[in-house]
Enzyme design. Structure first.
Site, mmCIF file in Angstrom:
data_model
loop_
_atom_site.group_PDB
_atom_site.id
_atom_site.type_symbol
_atom_site.label_atom_id
_atom_site.label_comp_id
_atom_site.label_asym_id
_atom_site.label_seq_id
_atom_site.Cartn_x
_atom_site.Cartn_y
_atom_site.Cartn_z
ATOM 1 N N CYS A 173 0.803 -1.223 0.000
ATOM 2 C CA CYS A 173 0.000 0.000 0.000
ATOM 3 C C CYS A 173 0.840 1.280 0.000
ATOM 4 O O CYS A 173 0.291 2.378 -0.074
ATOM 5 C CB CYS A 173 -0.954 -0.003 1.190
ATOM 6 S SG CYS A 173 -1.986 -1.482 1.251
ATOM 7 N N HIS A 314 -2.746 8.143 6.039
ATOM 8 C CA HIS A 314 -2.926 6.829 5.422
ATOM 9 C C HIS A 314 -4.252 6.225 5.865
ATOM 10 O O HIS A 314 -4.890 5.511 5.087
ATOM 11 C CB HIS A 314 -1.767 5.904 5.798
ATOM 12 C CG HIS A 314 -1.888 4.517 5.260
ATOM 13 N ND1 HIS A 314 -1.804 4.239 3.914
ATOM 14 C CD2 HIS A 314 -2.127 3.327 5.869
ATOM 15 C CE1 HIS A 314 -1.958 2.944 3.722
ATOM 16 N NE2 HIS A 314 -2.168 2.363 4.892
ATOM 17 N N GLU A 325 -1.409 5.482 13.656
ATOM 18 C CA GLU A 325 -0.973 6.658 12.898
ATOM 19 C C GLU A 325 -1.164 7.927 13.716
ATOM 20 O O GLU A 325 -0.301 8.820 13.698
ATOM 21 C CB GLU A 325 -1.726 6.765 11.573
ATOM 22 C CG GLU A 325 -1.212 7.887 10.693
ATOM 23 C CD GLU A 325 -1.784 7.888 9.281
ATOM 24 O OE1 GLU A 325 -1.325 8.696 8.452
ATOM 25 O OE2 GLU A 325 -2.698 7.072 9.013
ATOM 26 N N LYS A 346 -9.866 8.042 2.193
ATOM 27 C CA LYS A 346 -10.353 6.666 2.055
ATOM 28 C C LYS A 346 -11.807 6.511 2.498
ATOM 29 O O LYS A 346 -12.456 5.535 2.146
ATOM 30 C CB LYS A 346 -9.440 5.715 2.807
ATOM 31 C CG LYS A 346 -8.042 5.617 2.195
ATOM 32 C CD LYS A 346 -7.178 4.614 2.931
ATOM 33 C CE LYS A 346 -5.818 4.467 2.273
ATOM 34 N NZ LYS A 346 -4.923 5.619 2.533
ATOM 35 N N HIS A 351 -9.766 2.069 -0.073
ATOM 36 C CA HIS A 351 -8.306 1.940 -0.072
ATOM 37 C C HIS A 351 -7.860 1.389 -1.419
ATOM 38 O O HIS A 351 -8.137 0.240 -1.755
ATOM 39 C CB HIS A 351 -7.902 1.008 1.061
ATOM 40 C CG HIS A 351 -6.421 0.912 1.274
ATOM 41 N ND1 HIS A 351 -5.497 1.629 0.547
ATOM 42 C CD2 HIS A 351 -5.696 0.162 2.161
ATOM 43 C CE1 HIS A 351 -4.291 1.337 0.956
ATOM 44 N NE2 HIS A 351 -4.380 0.440 1.937
ATOM 45 N N PHE A 414 1.742 -3.444 4.067
ATOM 46 C CA PHE A 414 2.086 -4.753 4.620
ATOM 47 C C PHE A 414 3.582 -4.993 4.434
ATOM 48 O O PHE A 414 4.200 -4.533 3.463
ATOM 49 C CB PHE A 414 1.308 -5.856 3.911
ATOM 50 C CG PHE A 414 -0.140 -5.974 4.327
ATOM 51 C CD1 PHE A 414 -0.688 -5.148 5.298
ATOM 52 C CD2 PHE A 414 -0.959 -6.923 3.736
ATOM 53 C CE1 PHE A 414 -2.013 -5.268 5.684
ATOM 54 C CE2 PHE A 414 -2.291 -7.061 4.105
ATOM 55 C CZ PHE A 414 -2.821 -6.231 5.077
#
Length: 427
Positions: A173, A314, A325, A346, A351, A414
């Site tokens: 991502c 994010h 975050e 998002k 996403h 990830f």
């Protein structure tokens, strides 16, 4: 041609294909108006999935919808997956927006491409596997080129004869942000004068949805109310909604852009990247990897923490990730965190995985350019402890009155990969 000194890098072209529509103006207007691109997955192939919500690119012949037949012939479409097609459509908009189609060989050699993709087309792999079981000759000769993650960059390079750095990134991502950051460095240190860069993704497939469902990463409680499924920072958030699309930018060395009187949207000031070295899907609970990425971007930008006034987060709408975050932001900015405006796109478009960082970088550039902060859609009840200004539900004017608007955009993936870009408006 090699430069020993660092050069300034500006943004001269923007292109978007998103769940909110095709084209950067369309997406920006829809987002700032609080529109939502998430929808129910009605294909019977998704009927057994715990999550039956996604954010697809709108297809059709109306304004703002994508009609691939307008862009590609049937023979061309056989050579590409949807993710490659999205990247080519977004690249066309960005390149035309920048007014940069060099015919001089030297200019072509000084123009490069850096476009990434998070995942290959799983439907293509499955269907080709089924074809192979029937007969070897049924395997398409285009199969391998279609599933290579660098082929979006390759096809853009070939279409426009860009012969500079031909680069691709696949960092889950964080892909789009890493591609832009790498392109920024190619120009800054003299490997190119112009870079077409960004990310693309098209992973809304039964296997893709099933895989993320098995990770318990997707929202599952909003199948009957899909527009409310993606809700960053909200107390009812329970997983992300998979989106698709592409974001492509044209970056250019400042003097090169000024010499040809290009329109300049903003400037890339800094790029930070780090690794959590912690877990294959979960971020570090202390947020130190995110802190290092943000700190590195700010240091390269040579600005102060107080100069940063907006963060495009994010925040994917997962209980763990959003909270970590915020912890990272508070840890780095300390008291100044209360002065920040923070939002996540998002909530509106889900996403976009490998395309997310590029799409969100473009939205951050437009926020700096316009002095207008896009909202965090569906943020109705912030979780306890998430007490910063997350620009809920409605867009806001940029609060800072200064010569320059400076922002960060974060992307985490990830494998514990983190990327931050520091972006500014023009003087």
């Amino acid at each position: 041609m090699t430069m020993n000194c660092a050069r300034r890098v500006v943004v001269t072209g923007l292109g978007l294909v998103t769940p909110l529509g095709v084209g950067a103006p369309t997406t920006w207007l829809q987002l700032t108006a609080g529109k939502v691109g998430t929808a129910a997955l009605t294909d019977p192939r998704f009927s057994q999935m715990p999550c039956r919500v996604a954010a697809p690119v709108p297809r059709g012949k109306e304004d703002g919808q994508l009609d691939l037949s307008k862009h590609f012939s049937p023979s061309e479409l056989r050579t590409m997956t949807p993710a490659i097609a999205y990247a080519l459509v977004a690249a066309q908009e960005a390149i035309e927006n920048a007014g940069w189609k060099p015919e001089c060989p030297m200019e072509q050699e000084r123009t490069g491409v850096a476009v990434g993709m998070g995942m290959v087309d799983l439907d293509d792999v499955l269907m080709t596997g089924q074809a192979l079981q029937q007969k070897y000759s049924k395997v398409s000769p285009y199969f391998v080129p279609r599933i290579l993650t660098n082929m979006a960059a390759g096809q853009i390079s070939m279409k426009y004869s860009f012969q500079g750095p031909n680069h691709s990134v696949s960092t889950a991502c964080a892909t789009g942000a890493h591609a832009i950051g790498d392109a920024f460095r190619f120009i800054k240190y003299g490997s190119a004068d112009v870079m077409v860069c960004g990310g693309t993704e098209a992973s809304i497939t039964p296997l893709g949805i099933a895989g993320f469902c098995r990770l318990r990463a997707l929202a599952t409680n909003f199948n009957d109310d899909p527009e409310r499924a993606s809700r960053p920072f909200d107390a009812k958030r329970e997983g992300f909604v998979m989106g698709e699309g592409a974001g492509i930018l044209v970056l250019e060395e400042l003097e090169h852009a000024l010499k040809r009187n290009a329109n300049i949207y903003g400037e890339i000031l800094g790029y930070g990247l780090s690794g959590d070295a912690y877990h294959y899907t979960a971020p570090r609970e202390d947020g130190k990897g995110a802190v290092r990425a943000m700190k590195m971007a700010i240091e390269e930008a040579q600005v102060s923490l107080e100069d940063v006034r907006y963060i495009n987060a994010h925040a994917t709408s997962t209980p763990l990730g959003d909270a970590i975050e915020v912890t990272a932001i508070k840890s780095l900015f300390e008291e100044h965190a209360e002065n920040l405006q923070i939002s996540s796109s998002k909530g509106a478009m889900g996403h976009l995985l490998g395309a997310a960082g590029a799409v969100e970088a473009i939205l951050t550039i437009l926020a700096c350019h316009a002095g207008y902060i896009p909202p965090t859609v569906n943020l109705e009840d912030p979780s306890p402890g998430l007490d910063l200004d997350f620009v809920p539900l409605e867009s806001k004017a940029w609060l800072q009155m200064a010569d320059r608007r400076i922002a960060l955009t974060n992307s985490f993936g990830f494998g514990g990969t983190n990327a931050t870009l520091c972006i500014a408006s023009c003087y």
